[in-house]
Design a protein around this motif. Sequence first.
Motif, mmCIF file in Angstrom:
data_model
loop_
_atom_site.group_PDB
_atom_site.id
_atom_site.type_symbol
_atom_site.label_atom_id
_atom_site.label_comp_id
_atom_site.label_asym_id
_atom_site.label_seq_id
_atom_site.Cartn_x
_atom_site.Cartn_y
_atom_site.Cartn_z
ATOM 1 N N SER A 1 -2.794 -0.551 -6.949
ATOM 2 C CA SER A 1 -1.917 -1.715 -7.090
ATOM 3 C C SER A 1 -2.259 -2.476 -8.364
ATOM 4 C CB SER A 1 -2.068 -2.653 -5.893
ATOM 5 O OG SER A 1 -1.650 -2.020 -4.716
ATOM 6 N N PRO B 1 0.828 -1.211 0.000
ATOM 7 C CA PRO B 1 0.000 0.000 0.000
ATOM 8 C C PRO B 1 0.856 1.252 0.000
ATOM 9 C CG PRO B 1 -0.769 -1.551 1.678
ATOM 10 C CD PRO B 1 0.528 -2.079 1.136
ATOM 11 N N THR B 2 0.426 2.252 -0.769
ATOM 12 C CA THR B 2 1.192 3.487 -0.843
ATOM 13 C C THR B 2 0.585 4.602 -0.013
ATOM 14 O OG1 THR B 2 -0.028 4.155 -2.799
ATOM 15 C CG2 THR B 2 2.041 2.963 -3.156
ATOM 16 N N GLU C 1 -6.134 5.274 -2.758
ATOM 17 C CA GLU C 1 -4.857 4.933 -2.116
ATOM 18 C C GLU C 1 -5.090 4.100 -0.861
ATOM 19 O OE1 GLU C 1 -2.918 8.689 -1.620
ATOM 20 O OE2 GLU C 1 -2.287 8.768 -3.715
ATOM 21 N N THR D 1 -3.576 3.375 5.647
ATOM 22 C CA THR D 1 -4.371 2.163 5.771
ATOM 23 C C THR D 1 -5.463 2.380 6.808
ATOM 24 O OG1 THR D 1 -2.874 1.254 7.427
ATOM 25 C CG2 THR D 1 -2.447 0.673 5.113
ATOM 26 N N THR E 1 -5.883 0.617 -1.743
ATOM 27 C CA THR E 1 -4.816 0.055 -2.585
ATOM 28 C C THR E 1 -5.286 -0.300 -4.005
ATOM 29 O OG1 THR E 1 -5.031 -2.248 -1.833
ATOM 30 C CG2 THR E 1 -3.555 -0.806 -0.568
ATOM 31 N N CYS E 2 -6.249 0.449 -4.517
ATOM 32 C CA CYS E 2 -6.769 0.207 -5.874
ATOM 33 C C CYS E 2 -5.694 0.359 -6.939
ATOM 34 C CB CYS E 2 -7.922 1.159 -6.180
ATOM 35 S SG CYS E 2 -9.333 0.971 -5.078
#
Length: 80
Positions: free
Chosen positions: A44, A2-3, A38, A6, A41-42
Amino acid sequence: APTGPTRDFVRNWTHADLVKHLPKVDDASLAAGRKALEAATCLSCHTIGEEGGQTGPKLAEVVGKYDRPELLRQILEPSA
């Protein structure tokens, strides 16, 4: 990996849980949408512009393909 930020797991939301709330949702800002993508985590798997993964469809194309209830279903049940 993840960038973005969370979130703690809350519940396994279903389409029926959320679809009734769609009329209450205003069009969100690009910044808010980006933050949600973000956190989930879409990026990704999906691409926005030139950024993101190549596994899933480009998000700009998906938005024009589905109405809001079906887009919600695609988000919650991507393999359906």
